[in-house]
Design a protein around this motif. Structure first.
Motif, PDB file in Angstrom:
ATOM      1  N   ASN A 170       0.812  -1.216   0.000  1.00  0.00           N
ATOM      2  CA  ASN A 170       0.000   0.000   0.000  1.00  0.00           C
ATOM      3  C   ASN A 170       0.846   1.266   0.000  1.00  0.00           C
ATOM      4  O   ASN A 170       0.356   2.338   0.322  1.00  0.00           O
ATOM      5  CB  ASN A 170      -0.951  -0.014   1.202  1.00  0.00           C
ATOM      6  CG  ASN A 170      -0.199   0.172   2.504  1.00  0.00           C
ATOM      7  OD1 ASN A 170       0.878  -0.377   2.686  1.00  0.00           O
ATOM      8  ND2 ASN A 170      -0.760   0.949   3.405  1.00  0.00           N
ATOM      9  N   LEU A 171       2.109   1.152  -0.350  1.00  0.00           N
ATOM     10  CA  LEU A 171       2.970   2.317  -0.458  1.00  0.00           C
ATOM     11  C   LEU A 171       3.145   2.693  -1.916  1.00  0.00           C
ATOM     12  O   LEU A 171       3.026   1.839  -2.800  1.00  0.00           O
ATOM     13  CB  LEU A 171       4.350   2.028   0.163  1.00  0.00           C
ATOM     14  CG  LEU A 171       4.386   1.696   1.650  1.00  0.00           C
ATOM     15  CD1 LEU A 171       5.783   1.249   2.051  1.00  0.00           C
ATOM     16  CD2 LEU A 171       3.945   2.879   2.490  1.00  0.00           C
ATOM     17  N   SER A 218       1.730   6.975   1.396  1.00  0.00           N
ATOM     18  CA  SER A 218       0.691   5.982   1.591  1.00  0.00           C
ATOM     19  C   SER A 218      -0.619   6.713   1.858  1.00  0.00           C
ATOM     20  O   SER A 218      -0.631   7.750   2.529  1.00  0.00           O
ATOM     21  CB  SER A 218       1.011   5.063   2.770  1.00  0.00           C
ATOM     22  OG  SER A 218      -0.079   4.198   3.033  1.00  0.00           O
ATOM     23  N   LEU A 260      -2.080   4.001   6.295  1.00  0.00           N
ATOM     24  CA  LEU A 260      -1.025   3.201   6.892  1.00  0.00           C
ATOM     25  C   LEU A 260      -1.580   1.963   7.597  1.00  0.00           C
ATOM     26  O   LEU A 260      -2.665   1.987   8.194  1.00  0.00           O
ATOM     27  CB  LEU A 260      -0.228   4.028   7.893  1.00  0.00           C
ATOM     28  CG  LEU A 260       0.761   5.027   7.305  1.00  0.00           C
ATOM     29  CD1 LEU A 260       1.269   5.972   8.376  1.00  0.00           C
ATOM     30  CD2 LEU A 260       1.918   4.302   6.627  1.00  0.00           C
ATOM     31  N   ASP A 306       3.408  -1.394   8.348  1.00  0.00           N
ATOM     32  CA  ASP A 306       4.254  -0.402   7.691  1.00  0.00           C
ATOM     33  C   ASP A 306       5.298   0.188   8.633  1.00  0.00           C
ATOM     34  O   ASP A 306       6.185   0.923   8.200  1.00  0.00           O
ATOM     35  CB  ASP A 306       3.388   0.736   7.124  1.00  0.00           C
ATOM     36  CG  ASP A 306       2.533   0.295   5.964  1.00  0.00           C
ATOM     37  OD1 ASP A 306       1.382   0.779   5.845  1.00  0.00           O
ATOM     38  OD2 ASP A 306       2.993  -0.550   5.166  1.00  0.00           O
TER      39      ASP A 306
END
Lengths: 112, 113
Positions: free
Chosen positions: B63-64, B78, B81, B85
């Motif tokens: 998801n970054l 992102s 978060l 992470d």
């Protein structure tokens, strides 16, 4: 394909004694090899690099490493450990157009 | 001489909040730029690298995201978060020569709570 193996996850030495951190690599082409040091909560600092010139490479803080093609090794040494050498050390290999490959690191402890 | 700046040094963010980490390089042109993550007690994981403005390569789907809006600026982001992470994020640059080493920033310690 390239890979790097740091043979010891943790090395402990007494202050004033020699340091040996072992690194073996695998590479399809002539590699560049690097050693980095990381102190807690800091970025990685380049200690030395091998780029196909002299096989014995001298770095900062008294460290040196020898490239041995026949053994596919690039071990890091220092004649006499200081307390300030306590840190994490990473061996890195690079060849061709692939990203650099890092070893898992060796934590060096120095005992007074 | 070349320098790399990375900020902030530490960051504590709640789960679900956005993230933006910035990295800038001075004293060189057209560097290759990298984002790495280092989880506790583990080695370095390459997240993204860039060989030019707007050119981003992702090594690990997650998801970054990363962006390079200017030649010497690299941003890690992102939208939401996750706890996973959390870690130590390192920005690095290297020259375009194949023998060039990586040069690292001082890192950002991210804790997601």
């Amino acid at each position: 394909a390239q890979s790097v193996t740091q043979l010891d996850s943790h090395v402990s030495v007494s202050e004033g004694t020699p340091v040996l951190l072992r690194c073996n690599y695998s590479s399809s082409y002539s590699p560049s090899l690097f050693w980095y040091v990381q102190h807690p909560n800091k970025g990685l600092q380049l200690l030395l690099k091998y780029t196909s010139a002299a096989t014995l490479v001298k770095g900062i803080n008294g460290f040196e490493a020898e490239f041995k093609k026949s053994e596919t090794s690039f071990h890091l040494t220092k004649p006499s450990a200081h307390m300030s050498d306590a840190a994490e050390y990473f061996c890195v290999v690079h060849s061709g157009n692939t990203p650099l490959v890092f070893g898992k690191g060796t934590r060096l402890s120095v005992i007074a | 001489s070349q320098t790399i700046h990375q900020w902030p040094a530490t960051l504590v963010q709640p789960v679900g909040s956005p993230l933006s980490l910035e990295c800038t390089v001075e004293g060189t042109s057209n560097p290759n730029l990298y984002w790495y993550r280092q989880a506790a007690g583990r080695g370095l994981q390459l997240l993204f690298y860039s060989v030019g403005i707007g050119q981003i390569s992702s090594e690990v789907p997650q998801n970054l995201s990363a962006s390079r809006p200017q030649d010497r600026q690299f941003i890690l982001s992102s939208k939401k978060l996750l706890l996973s992470d959390s870690g130590f994020y390192l920005c690095a640059w290297r020259g375009t020569g194949w023998m060039s080493p990586l040069h690292f920033g001082n890192g950002t310690r991210l804790t997601v709570t």
